[in-house]
Design an enzyme around this catalytic site. Structure first.
Site, PDB file in Angstrom:
ATOM      1  N   ASP A   1       0.815  -1.224   0.000  1.00  0.00           N
ATOM      2  CA  ASP A   1       0.000   0.000   0.000  1.00  0.00           C
ATOM      3  C   ASP A   1       0.845   1.270   0.000  1.00  0.00           C
ATOM      4  O   ASP A   1       2.003   1.272   0.407  1.00  0.00           O
ATOM      5  CB  ASP A   1      -0.879   0.042   1.258  1.00  0.00           C
TER       6      ASP A   1
ATOM      7  N   HIS B   1       3.589  -2.414   3.118  1.00  0.00           N
ATOM      8  CA  HIS B   1       3.632  -1.051   2.576  1.00  0.00           C
ATOM      9  C   HIS B   1       4.941  -0.808   1.828  1.00  0.00           C
ATOM     10  O   HIS B   1       6.013  -1.164   2.317  1.00  0.00           O
ATOM     11  CB  HIS B   1       3.493  -0.021   3.705  1.00  0.00           C
TER      12      HIS B   1
END
Length: 221
Positions: free
Chosen positions: A39, A184
């Site tokens: 992400d 992430h």
């Protein structure tokens, strides 16, 4: 990211509208299958390094990108797609959209999709993930735009880096068959995540895990 900004980790807050649309958090099929998702990118430093790691091991992944970051670093998005990975819509500015009206959510997701189209006009964007995991009514809107909503079964809190060794431990100990894993590549210093992925992938492969996409596809592997 400023010290006053909210942390970019998940806060699960599924509303009644979200309950009407399934949020995918496991991959189909049996056995040791796991999906890696990333992400908050693209990031000009950490995303390319992560792509090098994934390419070295032929691991497919989904990159849930923010529209503003796409406009800043379109060349990184082109590299993601060129390497055979899949893009997901993660909103334009990583706002909490859980209480937004549907029209505002739709405008935001369309803005992100337009940014992606400017970078890679023919790229498919089949998936959506709400920032912070604050779903509200966003899955219904995403479905109307042709995107399935993807959550996760394992989050190792890499947005608050605990050290590479600890990330490796959390990944190796926490993975379960069929899990979608939340990681992430953007939103901060993700060097620990990159190193942890580089260490974990060979370990899991040696344990006969297969890396797939959220729909169960094997991608390049």
């Amino acid at each position: 990211m400023s010290s006053t900004a909210p942390p970019r980790g998940p806060r699960r807050r599924a509303g009644t509208a979200a309950a009407k649309v399934r949020i995918v958090d496991t991959v189909p099929g049996r056995g040791k299958r796991v999906a890696l998702t990333f992400d908050d990118g693209p990031d000009p430093v950490h995303t390319p390094r992560l792509l090098d790691v994934l390419d070295a091991h032929a691991v497919p992944a989904v990159f849930f990108v923010n529209g503003e970051q796409v406009d800043r670093y379109p060349e990184v998005v082109r590299r993601i797609v060129g390497a055979g990975h899949v893009l997901g819509n993660h909103s334009t500015r990583h706002d909490d959209m859980a209480r937004w009206p549907a029209a505002r959510v739709e405008a935001d997701l369309r803005e992100t999709r337009a940014a992606i189209a400017r970078a890679v006009p023919d790229a498919a964007v089949p998936w959506f993930r709400a920032p912070y995991g604050a779903w509200g009514g966003t899955p219904v809107v995403a479905a109307g735009l042709g995107m399935a909503s993807v959550g996760w079964r394992l989050a190792v809190t890499d947005w608050e880096p605990p050290g590479v060794d600890e990330l490796v431990r959390r990944l190796c100990d926490g993975v379960t068959p069929g899990a979608v894993v939340l990681l992430h590549d953007g939103g901060g210093d993700r060097s620990q995540t990159v190193e942890a992925v580089a260490r974990v992938v060979p370990v899991l492969r040696a344990r006969r895990w297969r890396f797939v996409l959220p729909d169960g596809g094997l991608g390049r592997s």
